[in-house]
Motif scaffolding. Structure first.
Motif, PDB file in Angstrom:
ATOM      1  N   ASP A 146       0.833  -1.204   0.000  1.00 30.81           N
ATOM      2  CA  ASP A 146       0.000   0.000   0.000  1.00 30.81           C
ATOM      3  C   ASP A 146       0.867   1.254   0.000  1.00 30.81           C
ATOM      4  OD1 ASP A 146      -2.871   1.097   0.418  1.00 30.81           O
ATOM      5  OD2 ASP A 146      -1.698   2.121   1.961  1.00 30.81           O
ATOM      6  N   LEU A 147       1.936   1.267   0.794  1.00 29.81           N
ATOM      7  CA  LEU A 147       2.850   2.408   0.834  1.00 29.81           C
ATOM      8  C   LEU A 147       3.516   2.603  -0.533  1.00 29.81           C
ATOM      9  CD1 LEU A 147       4.323   4.631   2.430  1.00 29.81           C
ATOM     10  CD2 LEU A 147       5.972   2.890   3.164  1.00 29.81           C
ATOM     11  N   THR A 148       3.899   1.504  -1.173  1.00 26.07           N
ATOM     12  CA  THR A 148       4.480   1.556  -2.517  1.00 26.07           C
ATOM     13  C   THR A 148       3.554   2.289  -3.476  1.00 26.07           C
ATOM     14  OG1 THR A 148       5.633  -0.551  -2.170  1.00 26.07           O
ATOM     15  CG2 THR A 148       5.276   0.127  -4.448  1.00 26.07           C
ATOM     16  N   LYS A 149       2.282   1.918  -3.460  1.00 24.12           N
ATOM     17  CA  LYS A 149       1.305   2.510  -4.386  1.00 24.12           C
ATOM     18  C   LYS A 149       0.992   3.956  -4.027  1.00 24.12           C
ATOM     19  CE  LYS A 149      -1.288  -1.213  -3.780  1.00 24.12           C
ATOM     20  NZ  LYS A 149      -2.358  -2.244  -3.888  1.00 24.12           N
ATOM     21  N   ARG A 150       0.994   4.297  -2.733  1.00 24.63           N
ATOM     22  CA  ARG A 150       0.739   5.683  -2.326  1.00 24.63           C
ATOM     23  C   ARG A 150       1.856   6.606  -2.788  1.00 24.63           C
ATOM     24  NH1 ARG A 150       0.963   6.029   3.262  1.00 24.63           N
ATOM     25  NH2 ARG A 150       0.567   8.249   2.981  1.00 24.63           N
ATOM     26  N   ILE A 151       3.110   6.168  -2.671  1.00 20.13           N
ATOM     27  CA  ILE A 151       4.226   6.993  -3.131  1.00 20.13           C
ATOM     28  C   ILE A 151       4.106   7.237  -4.639  1.00 20.13           C
ATOM     29  CG2 ILE A 151       6.733   7.045  -3.463  1.00 20.13           C
ATOM     30  CD1 ILE A 151       6.982   5.605  -0.755  1.00 20.13           C
ATOM     31  N   PHE A 152       3.749   6.211  -5.375  1.00 25.16           N
ATOM     32  CA  PHE A 152       3.563   6.350  -6.823  1.00 25.16           C
ATOM     33  C   PHE A 152       2.481   7.386  -7.131  1.00 25.16           C
ATOM     34  CE2 PHE A 152       1.246   5.150 -10.685  1.00 25.16           C
ATOM     35  CZ  PHE A 152       2.274   5.184 -11.617  1.00 25.16           C
ATOM     36  N   THR A 153       1.409   7.366  -6.369  1.00 24.43           N
ATOM     37  CA  THR A 153       0.282   8.277  -6.604  1.00 24.43           C
ATOM     38  C   THR A 153       0.577   9.695  -6.131  1.00 24.43           C
ATOM     39  OG1 THR A 153      -1.300   6.457  -6.394  1.00 24.43           O
ATOM     40  CG2 THR A 153      -2.159   8.683  -6.103  1.00 24.43           C
ATOM     41  N   ASP A 154       1.236   9.811  -4.983  1.00 28.67           N
ATOM     42  CA  ASP A 154       1.423  11.119  -4.348  1.00 28.67           C
ATOM     43  C   ASP A 154       2.602  11.914  -4.905  1.00 28.67           C
ATOM     44  OD1 ASP A 154      -0.693  10.467  -2.753  1.00 28.67           O
ATOM     45  OD2 ASP A 154       0.491  10.065  -0.950  1.00 28.67           O
ATOM     46  N   GLY A 174       8.191  18.404  -1.247  1.00 30.47           N
ATOM     47  CA  GLY A 174       8.078  18.796  -2.641  1.00 30.47           C
ATOM     48  C   GLY A 174       7.290  17.827  -3.496  1.00 30.47           C
ATOM     49  N   ARG A 175       7.199  16.560  -3.041  1.00 36.87           N
ATOM     50  CA  ARG A 175       6.440  15.520  -3.754  1.00 36.87           C
ATOM     51  C   ARG A 175       6.927  15.322  -5.193  1.00 36.87           C
ATOM     52  NH1 ARG A 175       1.911  13.826  -0.514  1.00 36.87           N
ATOM     53  NH2 ARG A 175       2.555  14.490   1.557  1.00 36.87           N
ATOM     54  N   ARG A 176       8.254  15.457  -5.400  1.00 37.89           N
ATOM     55  CA  ARG A 176       8.841  15.260  -6.721  1.00 37.89           C
ATOM     56  C   ARG A 176      10.207  14.621  -6.545  1.00 37.89           C
ATOM     57  NH1 ARG A 176       5.812  18.936  -9.923  1.00 37.89           N
ATOM     58  NH2 ARG A 176       7.190  18.764 -11.724  1.00 37.89           N
TER      59      ARG A 176
END
Length: 292
Positions: A146-154, A174-176
């Protein structure tokens, strides 16, 4: 994997430390590997580091204005545990407790990946971000996916937003960033909760557009995360691609963070300003790439 340094002025001595030999382990076997350099190395020493990664230490004494390091490997990949096989892992709190009190060989090995490292510092901010996935009693690997997918999304992939010295707190705000940032961010989240995670350096097989040939040099180095689970060992997740690692990732090595497994680093005498060009090509054995 081809690395080329072009120097403004003459280099009279170059010493380079390489992590360019793929590891052999349960899910990967290295069948062949060859490294050559121009100019030729006067000294070439093979070895291994603290984490068991294979290394080469090269010394070039011929004066030069350009250094080329070319590594070519053939590996065979084996099936890894799929999504259905990683279900039912320990609740994450139970594992965090085990890592503090148990000292069997597997736990002892994992503890080296529990703490701060040169590019990863644990923090309350990282723990807070992780807890949206790591709710009370949740199975560790389910939460990790779930954390893996959240980082990809966020987070947005942006190769101009960060460099190797960018702190994780800045990446979080910065989310980048790039794959290296996302891997180290996820590792920082896990370690901030008392869980063991290591940084994996390697490559990923990419796919050209439909109807187009695979091009030489079209790929890049990659990085992802390996998460410790007592029942299954180390399970790899790729937050850059929102996936559980399966059959398209090739592992060079692993360590605490990027600094432990830099593909190529060294010191030179002379040279002045320099330009770096890196070209990576990953392709199935039954397919030949073409020149760009």
């Amino acid at each position: 994997h081809e690395t080329r340094y072009s120097y403004q002025s003459l280099v009279t001595l170059s010493q380079q430390y390489l992590h360019l030999t793929p590891r052999s382990f349960d899910y990967q076997q290295t069948e062949s590997q060859h490294i050559w350099v121009e100019p030729a190395a006067e000294l070439d020493t093979a070895g291994s580091d603290y984490f068991g990664n294979l290394t080469r230490h090269l010394t070039m004494t011929e004066p030069h204005k350009e250094l080329l390091v070319h590594a070519e490997s053939t590996v065979v990949l084996s099936p890894r545990p799929g999504p259905g096989q990683i279900k039912g892992s320990l609740p994450w709190e139970s594992l965090a407790q085990q890592l503090q009190v148990q000292r069997n060989p597997a736990i002892l090995d994992a503890t080296r990946y529990l703490y701060d490292s040169p590019h990863i510092q644990c923090s309350q901010e990282l723990a807070k971000y992780a807890r949206s996935s790591y709710s009370t009693g949740r199975a560790h690997l389910d939460a990790a996916f779930d954390l893996t997918k959240r980082i990809f999304t966020d987070f947005e992939f942006d190769d101009s937003a960060t460099d190797i010295s960018t702190p994780l707190v800045d990446v979080l705000q910065g989310r980048r960033g790039v794959c290296q940032d996302f891997a180290q961010l996820m590792i920082g989240c896990l370690r901030s909760l008392g869980l063991a995670a290591r940084y994996v350096s390697g490559y990923i097989l990419t796919h050209p557009p439909a109807g187009q040939p695979r091009m030489i040099g079209a790929d890049a180095s990659h990085a992802w995360v390996s998460v410790f689970c007592p029942q299954l060992g180390w399970i790899d997740f790729d937050p850059t691609n929102s996936c559980l690692v399966q059959s398209e990732h090739i592992t060079l090595g692993w360590g605490r963070d990027f600094s432990d497994v830099t593909p190529l680093r060294g010191v030179v005498l002379g040279g002045g300003a320099q330009e770096l060009d890196v070209s990576v090509t990953v392709f199935p054995a039954n397919e030949e790439p073409v020149s760009q």
